[in-house]
Structures are given as structure tokens and as C-alpha cells.
Design a protein around this motif. Structure first.
Motif, PDB file in Angstrom:
ATOM      1  N   VAL A  77     -12.142   2.456   1.562  1.00 37.31           N
ATOM      2  CA  VAL A  77     -11.376   2.166   0.347  1.00 37.31           C
ATOM      3  C   VAL A  77     -10.710   0.795   0.468  1.00 37.31           C
ATOM      4  CG1 VAL A  77      -9.334   2.866  -0.976  1.00 37.31           C
ATOM      5  CG2 VAL A  77     -11.024   4.576  -0.308  1.00 37.31           C
ATOM      6  N   MET A  78     -10.160   0.523   1.632  1.00 34.41           N
ATOM      7  CA  MET A  78      -9.496  -0.762   1.822  1.00 34.41           C
ATOM      8  C   MET A  78     -10.490  -1.922   1.723  1.00 34.41           C
ATOM      9  SD  MET A  78      -6.815   0.371   4.803  1.00 34.41           S
ATOM     10  CE  MET A  78      -5.964  -1.146   5.017  1.00 34.41           C
ATOM     11  N   VAL A  79     -11.679  -1.771   2.292  1.00 36.87           N
ATOM     12  CA  VAL A  79     -12.696  -2.821   2.210  1.00 36.87           C
ATOM     13  C   VAL A  79     -13.158  -3.001   0.767  1.00 36.87           C
ATOM     14  CG1 VAL A  79     -15.075  -3.409   2.878  1.00 36.87           C
ATOM     15  CG2 VAL A  79     -13.446  -2.660   4.611  1.00 36.87           C
ATOM     16  N   VAL A  80     -13.337  -1.877   0.041  1.00 41.36           N
ATOM     17  CA  VAL A  80     -13.754  -1.968  -1.364  1.00 41.36           C
ATOM     18  C   VAL A  80     -12.675  -2.669  -2.193  1.00 41.36           C
ATOM     19  CG1 VAL A  80     -14.182  -0.581  -3.444  1.00 41.36           C
ATOM     20  CG2 VAL A  80     -15.355  -0.028  -1.302  1.00 41.36           C
ATOM     21  N   VAL A  81     -11.401  -2.358  -1.959  1.00 43.76           N
ATOM     22  CA  VAL A  81     -10.312  -3.026  -2.683  1.00 43.76           C
ATOM     23  C   VAL A  81     -10.318  -4.518  -2.350  1.00 43.76           C
ATOM     24  CG1 VAL A  81      -7.787  -3.240  -2.817  1.00 43.76           C
ATOM     25  CG2 VAL A  81      -8.851  -0.989  -2.933  1.00 43.76           C
ATOM     26  N   PHE A  82     -10.486  -4.846  -1.082  1.00 40.04           N
ATOM     27  CA  PHE A  82     -10.526  -6.246  -0.653  1.00 40.04           C
ATOM     28  C   PHE A  82     -11.675  -6.998  -1.326  1.00 40.04           C
ATOM     29  CE2 PHE A  82     -12.187  -9.414   2.382  1.00 40.04           C
ATOM     30  CZ  PHE A  82     -11.087 -10.262   2.451  1.00 40.04           C
ATOM     31  N   LEU A  83     -12.877  -6.433  -1.257  1.00 41.74           N
ATOM     32  CA  LEU A  83     -14.038  -7.092  -1.843  1.00 41.74           C
ATOM     33  C   LEU A  83     -13.941  -7.150  -3.370  1.00 41.74           C
ATOM     34  CD1 LEU A  83     -16.903  -5.665   0.407  1.00 41.74           C
ATOM     35  CD2 LEU A  83     -15.878  -7.946   0.460  1.00 41.74           C
ATOM     36  N   GLY A  84     -13.398  -6.097  -3.963  1.00 39.43           N
ATOM     37  CA  GLY A  84     -13.214  -6.086  -5.420  1.00 39.43           C
ATOM     38  C   GLY A  84     -12.261  -7.188  -5.871  1.00 39.43           C
ATOM     39  N   MET A  85     -11.189  -7.383  -5.144  1.00 39.45           N
ATOM     40  CA  MET A  85     -10.241  -8.435  -5.506  1.00 39.45           C
ATOM     41  C   MET A  85     -10.861  -9.814  -5.285  1.00 39.45           C
ATOM     42  SD  MET A  85      -6.626  -6.872  -4.316  1.00 39.45           S
ATOM     43  CE  MET A  85      -5.621  -7.730  -5.491  1.00 39.45           C
ATOM     44  N   LEU A  86     -11.619  -9.980  -4.197  1.00 41.52           N
ATOM     45  CA  LEU A  86     -12.310 -11.250  -3.980  1.00 41.52           C
ATOM     46  C   LEU A  86     -13.282 -11.543  -5.121  1.00 41.52           C
ATOM     47  CD1 LEU A  86     -13.179 -11.447  -0.176  1.00 41.52           C
ATOM     48  CD2 LEU A  86     -11.606 -12.872  -1.462  1.00 41.52           C
ATOM     49  N   THR A  92      -1.808 -11.438  -2.702  1.00 40.51           N
ATOM     50  CA  THR A  92      -2.266 -10.482  -3.714  1.00 40.51           C
ATOM     51  C   THR A  92      -3.339  -9.564  -3.145  1.00 40.51           C
ATOM     52  OG1 THR A  92      -1.803 -12.116  -5.427  1.00 40.51           O
ATOM     53  CG2 THR A  92      -3.220 -10.300  -6.033  1.00 40.51           C
ATOM     54  N   ILE A  93      -4.167 -10.074  -2.284  1.00 40.75           N
ATOM     55  CA  ILE A  93      -5.202  -9.238  -1.668  1.00 40.75           C
ATOM     56  C   ILE A  93      -4.591  -8.258  -0.678  1.00 40.75           C
ATOM     57  CG2 ILE A  93      -7.142  -9.314  -0.042  1.00 40.75           C
ATOM     58  CD1 ILE A  93      -8.081 -11.854  -1.491  1.00 40.75           C
ATOM     59  N   PHE A  94      -3.628  -8.712   0.105  1.00 41.31           N
ATOM     60  CA  PHE A  94      -3.114  -7.856   1.170  1.00 41.31           C
ATOM     61  C   PHE A  94      -1.992  -6.919   0.726  1.00 41.31           C
ATOM     62  CE2 PHE A  94      -5.378 -10.909   3.810  1.00 41.31           C
ATOM     63  CZ  PHE A  94      -6.026 -10.033   4.666  1.00 41.31           C
ATOM     64  N   ILE A  95      -1.395  -7.111  -0.414  1.00 46.45           N
ATOM     65  CA  ILE A  95      -0.338  -6.187  -0.878  1.00 46.45           C
ATOM     66  C   ILE A  95      -0.889  -4.776  -1.097  1.00 46.45           C
ATOM     67  CG2 ILE A  95       1.168  -5.666  -2.852  1.00 46.45           C
ATOM     68  CD1 ILE A  95       1.932  -8.635  -2.860  1.00 46.45           C
ATOM     69  N   PRO A  96      -2.009  -4.604  -1.828  1.00 41.92           N
ATOM     70  CA  PRO A  96      -2.519  -3.224  -1.975  1.00 41.92           C
ATOM     71  C   PRO A  96      -2.982  -2.623  -0.655  1.00 41.92           C
ATOM     72  CG  PRO A  96      -3.659  -4.726  -3.479  1.00 41.92           C
ATOM     73  CD  PRO A  96      -2.765  -5.536  -2.630  1.00 41.92           C
ATOM     74  N   LEU A  97      -3.554  -3.472   0.204  1.00 43.77           N
ATOM     75  CA  LEU A  97      -3.998  -2.961   1.508  1.00 43.77           C
ATOM     76  C   LEU A  97      -2.808  -2.510   2.346  1.00 43.77           C
ATOM     77  CD1 LEU A  97      -6.719  -5.633   2.373  1.00 43.77           C
ATOM     78  CD2 LEU A  97      -7.014  -3.446   1.214  1.00 43.77           C
ATOM     79  N   THR A  98      -1.730  -3.268   2.288  1.00 41.18           N
ATOM     80  CA  THR A  98      -0.516  -2.893   3.010  1.00 41.18           C
ATOM     81  C   THR A  98       0.065  -1.602   2.445  1.00 41.18           C
ATOM     82  OG1 THR A  98      -0.066  -5.231   3.395  1.00 41.18           O
ATOM     83  CG2 THR A  98       1.765  -3.718   3.722  1.00 41.18           C
ATOM     84  N   PHE A  99       0.012  -1.444   1.133  1.00 44.74           N
ATOM     85  CA  PHE A  99       0.506  -0.213   0.511  1.00 44.74           C
ATOM     86  C   PHE A  99      -0.302   0.992   0.981  1.00 44.74           C
ATOM     87  CE2 PHE A  99       0.144   2.909  -2.932  1.00 44.74           C
ATOM     88  CZ  PHE A  99       1.470   3.305  -3.011  1.00 44.74           C
ATOM     89  N   ILE A 100      -1.639   0.860   0.966  1.00 39.90           N
ATOM     90  CA  ILE A 100      -2.491   1.974   1.399  1.00 39.90           C
ATOM     91  C   ILE A 100      -2.220   2.309   2.860  1.00 39.90           C
ATOM     92  CG2 ILE A 100      -4.875   2.671   1.824  1.00 39.90           C
ATOM     93  CD1 ILE A 100      -5.657   0.977  -0.634  1.00 39.90           C
ATOM     94  N   ALA A 101      -2.156   1.281   3.715  1.00 36.37           N
ATOM     95  CA  ALA A 101      -1.881   1.521   5.135  1.00 36.37           C
ATOM     96  C   ALA A 101      -0.495   2.117   5.328  1.00 36.37           C
ATOM     97  CB  ALA A 101      -2.011   0.216   5.914  1.00 36.37           C
ATOM     98  N   GLY A 102       0.459   1.710   4.506  1.00 37.88           N
ATOM     99  CA  GLY A 102       1.814   2.244   4.609  1.00 37.88           C
ATOM    100  C   GLY A 102       1.884   3.715   4.228  1.00 37.88           C
ATOM    101  N   VAL A 103       1.171   4.085   3.178  1.00 42.71           N
ATOM    102  CA  VAL A 103       1.178   5.492   2.757  1.00 42.71           C
ATOM    103  C   VAL A 103       0.553   6.367   3.822  1.00 42.71           C
ATOM    104  CG1 VAL A 103       0.154   7.124   1.112  1.00 42.71           C
ATOM    105  CG2 VAL A 103       1.252   5.038   0.288  1.00 42.71           C
ATOM    106  N   TYR A 104      -0.563   5.928   4.360  1.00 50.83           N
ATOM    107  CA  TYR A 104      -1.226   6.754   5.368  1.00 50.83           C
ATOM    108  C   TYR A 104      -0.648   6.575   6.763  1.00 50.83           C
ATOM    109  CZ  TYR A 104      -4.508   8.396   1.993  1.00 50.83           C
ATOM    110  OH  TYR A 104      -5.056   9.021   0.913  1.00 50.83           O
ATOM    111  N   GLY A 105       0.274   5.700   6.905  1.00 47.17           N
ATOM    112  CA  GLY A 105       0.927   5.534   8.193  1.00 47.17           C
ATOM    113  C   GLY A 105       2.175   6.394   8.315  1.00 47.17           C
TER     114      GLY A 105
END
Length: 187
Positions: free
Chosen positions: A169-178, A135-148
Motif C-alpha cells: 500500500v505504501m509503495v502504491v501510494v508513493f508511485l501514485g503520487m509520483l 507531500t509524498i512522505f506525509i501519507p506514508l508517515t501516517f500509515i506507518a504511524g497508525v500501524y506502529g
């Protein structure tokens, strides 16, 4: 002869009491091992072996119960009245042994249920951690995928600090989910 038969059968039944005590100690030991944090994989095999032993004893005691019951009720001159009293006592002992066997059999079944429950709980904990990580890495993967993607018209690509903003943004999403998972007590 009838009293000799009683004495022999009484000795056999008394040994069953000792055997039931040993089996009870084994069940208690298995129960303690079950609740240790690092219970080994051989525990289920030990439980199965104990269950087989109890079934063997049960197969030996139940016919004995019937034999003693018939001897008590027989109206023959082979068994004296004094021995009849002893046979009634012996029958009570056989009933106690058979009830003890049934109780220990139920305890073994409950041990197997507890073992399966502990295994299931451990698996649930592992699945919980894996689900949280996914659940934490799905949004991060999406963000990296869009910008990749190899598009030139993404406005942030021309921005000098776009790479660092994306990481932020990715770190904030990660920390927010944690934080969210900690607050919900899932972690």
C-alpha cells in the motif's frame, strides 16, 4: 588661454567616453556571468562595486556639465567666439557622457534585479522539490504511524501477510503520487 581650457576639458571628457566603454564591457560581462548556470556568490559584490564606480563617475561628471554650461553662456571677453563653438560641442559631449552614465546606472540596477530574480527562482525550485518530497512522505508517515501503534485489536496484525500488504500500500501510494506529480508537470 580659453582654447587651452577647452582642450584640457575636452581631453577629460574624451577619457570619460573611454571609461564608459570599459564600464559597458564590465556590465555585459556581469550579465553573461549572471545567466551562467553556476554563477558564483561574488557576483553581487562585483555588481555593487560597479555601481559604486558609476556613482563616483557621476559625481565627477555632473558638476563638469554645469561648469561647461556656464562657460558657454558667459558673456565675457575671456572666451572668444571661436572657442564658444568648441564649448558648445564640449557641452554636447558632456551631456552624452552623463546620459551614458544614467543608462549604465539603470543597467546595473536591472542587473541587481535579475540577480535577485535568479536567486529567487533557484530557491523556488528547491522549495518545490522539498514540498513534493514532504507531500509524498506525509501519507506514508501516517500509515506507518497508525500501524506502529501498540494495539492488539487492529485486524491486519493477525493477518499473516499484513506486513507485506502494508508495504505494498505504501509503495502504491508513493508511485501514485509520483505519477500524479509527473502528470501535473510538477516534477
Amino acid at each position: 588661454a580659453d582654447f587651452l581650457l577647452y582642450v584640457l576639458m575636452d581631453a577629460i571628457v574624451d577619457n570619460y567616453f573611454n571609461l564608459m566603454e570599459v564600464m559597458g564591457e564590465k556590465i555585459e560581462e556581469l550579465e553573461e556571468n549572471l545567466f551562467e548556470e553556476k554563477s558564483n556568490n561574488d557576483l553581487i559584490q562585483e555588481i555593487h562595486n560597479l555601481k559604486r564606480e558609476i556613482l563616483k563617475i557621476r559625481r565627477a561628471v555632473y558638476p563638469l556639465r554645469e561648469v561647461v554650461n556656464r562657460m558657454d553662456k558667459v558673456e565675457a571677453s575671456l572666451v572668444t567666439e571661436k572657442t564658444q563653438l568648441y564649448l558648445r560641442d564640449l557641452y554636447d559631449h558632456v551631456i552624452q557622457v552623463s546620459e551614458s552614465i544614467d543608462i549604465q546606472r539603470e543597467l546595473i540596477w536591472s542587473l541587481m534585479d535579475m540577480y535577485m530574480t535568479t536567486i529567487s527562482n533557484r530557491m523556488n525550485e528547491v522549495m518545490k522539490v522539498l514540498t513534493i518530497m514532504a507531500t509524498i512522505f506525509i501519507p506514508l508517515t501516517f500509515i506507518a504511524g497508525v500501524y506502529g501503534m501498540n494495539f492488539e485489536n487492529i485486524p491486519e496484525l493477525k493477518f499473516q501477510y499484513g506486513y507485506f500488504v502494508l508495504w505494498g500500500v505504501m509503495v502504491v501510494v508513493f508511485l501514485g503520487m509520483l505519477y500524479y506529480f509527473k502528470r501535473r508537470e510538477w516534477l
